[in-house]
Design a protein around this motif. Structure first.
Motif, PDB file in Angstrom:
ATOM      1  N   UNK A 177       0.804  -1.221   0.000  1.00  0.00           N
ATOM      2  CA  UNK A 177       0.000   0.000   0.000  1.00  0.00           C
ATOM      3  C   UNK A 177       0.838   1.273   0.000  1.00  0.00           C
ATOM      4  N   UNK A 178       0.354   2.273  -0.733  1.00  0.00           N
ATOM      5  CA  UNK A 178       0.948   3.607  -0.726  1.00  0.00           C
ATOM      6  C   UNK A 178       0.238   4.525   0.263  1.00  0.00           C
ATOM      7  N   UNK A 179      -1.028   4.270   0.508  1.00  0.00           N
ATOM      8  CA  UNK A 179      -1.848   5.160   1.325  1.00  0.00           C
ATOM      9  C   UNK A 179      -1.374   5.200   2.769  1.00  0.00           C
ATOM     10  N   UNK A 180      -1.671   6.318   3.421  1.00  0.00           N
ATOM     11  CA  UNK A 180      -1.201   6.567   4.786  1.00  0.00           C
ATOM     12  C   UNK A 180      -2.360   6.722   5.767  1.00  0.00           C
ATOM     13  N   UNK A 181      -3.464   7.305   5.313  1.00  0.00           N
ATOM     14  CA  UNK A 181      -4.587   7.575   6.215  1.00  0.00           C
ATOM     15  C   UNK A 181      -5.903   7.235   5.506  1.00  0.00           C
ATOM     16  N   UNK A 182      -6.828   8.200   5.441  1.00  0.00           N
ATOM     17  CA  UNK A 182      -8.116   7.948   4.803  1.00  0.00           C
ATOM     18  C   UNK A 182      -7.991   7.733   3.299  1.00  0.00           C
ATOM     19  N   UNK A 183      -6.834   8.075   2.738  1.00  0.00           N
ATOM     20  CA  UNK A 183      -6.621   7.803   1.314  1.00  0.00           C
ATOM     21  C   UNK A 183      -6.622   6.298   1.032  1.00  0.00           C
ATOM     22  N   UNK A 184      -6.587   5.475   2.085  1.00  0.00           N
ATOM     23  CA  UNK A 184      -6.693   4.029   1.905  1.00  0.00           C
ATOM     24  C   UNK A 184      -7.954   3.664   1.129  1.00  0.00           C
ATOM     25  N   UNK A 185      -9.075   4.347   1.435  1.00  0.00           N
ATOM     26  CA  UNK A 185     -10.333   3.996   0.782  1.00  0.00           C
ATOM     27  C   UNK A 185     -10.270   4.276  -0.719  1.00  0.00           C
ATOM     28  N   UNK A 186      -9.515   5.295  -1.099  1.00  0.00           N
ATOM     29  CA  UNK A 186      -9.295   5.581  -2.515  1.00  0.00           C
ATOM     30  C   UNK A 186      -8.407   4.505  -3.136  1.00  0.00           C
ATOM     31  N   UNK A 187      -7.360   4.115  -2.409  1.00  0.00           N
ATOM     32  CA  UNK A 187      -6.440   3.117  -2.943  1.00  0.00           C
ATOM     33  C   UNK A 187      -7.119   1.757  -3.066  1.00  0.00           C
ATOM     34  N   UNK A 188      -7.887   1.365  -2.050  1.00  0.00           N
ATOM     35  CA  UNK A 188      -8.584   0.079  -2.103  1.00  0.00           C
ATOM     36  C   UNK A 188      -9.549   0.034  -3.290  1.00  0.00           C
ATOM     37  N   UNK A 209     -19.506  12.351  13.298  1.00  0.00           N
ATOM     38  CA  UNK A 209     -19.106  12.401  14.705  1.00  0.00           C
ATOM     39  C   UNK A 209     -17.695  12.948  14.776  1.00  0.00           C
ATOM     40  N   UNK A 210     -17.007  12.756  15.876  1.00  0.00           N
ATOM     41  CA  UNK A 210     -15.625  13.205  15.970  1.00  0.00           C
ATOM     42  C   UNK A 210     -14.819  12.597  14.832  1.00  0.00           C
ATOM     43  N   UNK A 211     -14.077  13.432  14.130  1.00  0.00           N
ATOM     44  CA  UNK A 211     -13.382  12.971  12.934  1.00  0.00           C
ATOM     45  C   UNK A 211     -11.897  13.255  13.020  1.00  0.00           C
ATOM     46  N   UNK A 212     -11.105  12.338  12.433  1.00  0.00           N
ATOM     47  CA  UNK A 212      -9.659  12.534  12.348  1.00  0.00           C
ATOM     48  C   UNK A 212      -9.284  13.265  11.072  1.00  0.00           C
ATOM     49  N   UNK A 213     -10.296  13.678  10.321  1.00  0.00           N
ATOM     50  CA  UNK A 213     -10.044  14.365   9.061  1.00  0.00           C
ATOM     51  C   UNK A 213      -9.492  15.754   9.350  1.00  0.00           C
ATOM     52  N   UNK A 214      -8.375  16.090   8.729  1.00  0.00           N
ATOM     53  CA  UNK A 214      -7.749  17.394   8.917  1.00  0.00           C
ATOM     54  C   UNK A 214      -7.012  17.785   7.646  1.00  0.00           C
ATOM     55  N   UNK A 215      -6.291  18.896   7.687  1.00  0.00           N
ATOM     56  CA  UNK A 215      -5.608  19.374   6.483  1.00  0.00           C
ATOM     57  C   UNK A 215      -4.556  18.386   5.996  1.00  0.00           C
ATOM     58  N   UNK A 216      -3.875  17.738   6.930  1.00  0.00           N
ATOM     59  CA  UNK A 216      -2.852  16.764   6.550  1.00  0.00           C
ATOM     60  C   UNK A 216      -3.480  15.590   5.811  1.00  0.00           C
ATOM     61  N   UNK A 217      -4.596  15.107   6.326  1.00  0.00           N
ATOM     62  CA  UNK A 217      -5.303  13.992   5.697  1.00  0.00           C
ATOM     63  C   UNK A 217      -5.799  14.394   4.308  1.00  0.00           C
ATOM     64  N   UNK A 218      -6.327  15.616   4.194  1.00  0.00           N
ATOM     65  CA  UNK A 218      -6.788  16.125   2.907  1.00  0.00           C
ATOM     66  C   UNK A 218      -5.629  16.207   1.911  1.00  0.00           C
ATOM     67  N   UNK A 219      -4.498  16.673   2.380  1.00  0.00           N
ATOM     68  CA  UNK A 219      -3.315  16.777   1.517  1.00  0.00           C
ATOM     69  C   UNK A 219      -2.895  15.406   1.004  1.00  0.00           C
ATOM     70  N   UNK A 220      -2.929  14.401   1.878  1.00  0.00           N
ATOM     71  CA  UNK A 220      -2.564  13.038   1.472  1.00  0.00           C
ATOM     72  C   UNK A 220      -3.529  12.507   0.414  1.00  0.00           C
ATOM     73  N   UNK A 221      -4.816  12.799   0.580  1.00  0.00           N
ATOM     74  CA  UNK A 221      -5.814  12.349  -0.391  1.00  0.00           C
ATOM     75  C   UNK A 221      -5.586  13.013  -1.743  1.00  0.00           C
ATOM     76  N   UNK A 222      -5.270  14.303  -1.721  1.00  0.00           N
ATOM     77  CA  UNK A 222      -5.001  15.027  -2.968  1.00  0.00           C
ATOM     78  C   UNK A 222      -3.763  14.453  -3.655  1.00  0.00           C
ATOM     79  N   UNK A 223      -2.745  14.150  -2.870  1.00  0.00           N
ATOM     80  CA  UNK A 223      -1.511  13.579  -3.433  1.00  0.00           C
ATOM     81  C   UNK A 223      -1.774  12.222  -4.080  1.00  0.00           C
ATOM     82  N   UNK A 224      -2.623  11.404  -3.430  1.00  0.00           N
ATOM     83  CA  UNK A 224      -2.910  10.094  -3.998  1.00  0.00           C
ATOM     84  C   UNK A 224      -3.718  10.229  -5.282  1.00  0.00           C
ATOM     85  N   UNK A 225      -4.704  11.140  -5.283  1.00  0.00           N
ATOM     86  CA  UNK A 225      -5.494  11.367  -6.491  1.00  0.00           C
ATOM     87  C   UNK A 225      -4.607  11.855  -7.634  1.00  0.00           C
TER      88      UNK A 225
END
Length: 240
Positions: A177-188, A209-225
């Motif tokens: 896997x290349x993904x690090x966080x929520x980008x896993x769902x994109x990679x899968x 609810x309480x979310x771990x989503x933040x700017x870092x996670x968003x950046x990782x998703x953009x990088x994977x896309x």
């Protein structure tokens, strides 16, 4: 023999919700929780539940925090080892209603069923926009042909409430896997698509609810896309 389903739940510091989530899920299927180095009472709660449910609840403990990809991947490896037929992934918070598990389990045979968040509660507008944009980008990235803008027309490409077929979770279980966080769902999703998997959606209600989503996670998703786009345009080699 009936098909066997394993619910895989990655968890990090989820003491407030993990018992309710496990009890809800285990009413429908066996459960594997990956405790990703929690520092709160999550380990103690899981230990208590393990005594109650025995072999129906499997707990994997990470001594160092590895985030969602490794947590889900280790659960899938356990499913491979124990020869389960399906894996359903869900959140350790209360965003995913366990009552949908019956519908996931009974859904017609296909390689990936995505719990499409057609109804939402308390989801911030910016999160809705990000999910909408991610779906547009992923549909294009996974489509056949550079000029096919819409692909499978999937409504929700980033939902983590999913059912994977055995051939697909076996591939993901041992994938580099290349993904690090929520980008896993994109990679899968990209792995399933790359292997010509049949992808469907199941409408669900999603409660923010309480979310771990933040700017870092968003950046990782953009990088994977971005990687997916560059590979589609043959500007970088395929992976792996």
């Amino acid at each position: 023999m009936a098909n066997r389903t394993l619910v895989v739940i990655p968890a990090y510091n989820e003491a407030a919700t993990i018992e309710e989530v496990v009890r809800g899920a285990i009413a429908y299927a066996d459960v594997s929780v990956t405790d990703d180095a929690s520092k709160d009472d999550t380990p103690a709660i899981l230990k208590k539940l393990s005594k109650e449910f025995g072999k129906r609840l499997h707990v994997i403990r990470h001594e160092k925090n590895t985030h969602i990809p490794k947590g889900i991947q280790d659960g899938m490896k356990y499913a491979v080892e124990k020869k389960y037929d399906w894996v359903i992934t869900m959140d350790a918070g209360l965003s995913h209603d366990a009552n949908y598990l019956k519908e996931f389990i009974q859904f017609p045979n296909c390689d990936l069923v995505i719990g499409s968040r057609t109804s939402t509660v308390n989801v911030p507008l910016y999160r809705k926009f990000i999910s909408w944009l991610a779906a547009k980008v992923m549909n294009y990235c996974l489509s056949n042909g550079v000029f096919n803008l819409f692909g499978n027309r999937l409504r929700d490409c980033t939902s983590g409430y999913r059912r994977y077929s055995k051939p697909m979770f076996e591939k993901i279980a041992n994938y580099p896997l290349e993904s690090v966080a929520f980008d896993f769902h994109m990679e899968a999703l990209s792995i399933v698509s790359k292997n010509n998997g049949n992808i469907k959606e199941l409408p669900i209600k999603y409660v923010f609810s309480n979310s771990s989503f933040n700017r870092k996670v968003l950046k990782l998703a953009i990088q994977f896309a971005k990687k997916l786009l560059l590979r589609k345009w043959k500007l970088i080699p395929d992976y792996p």
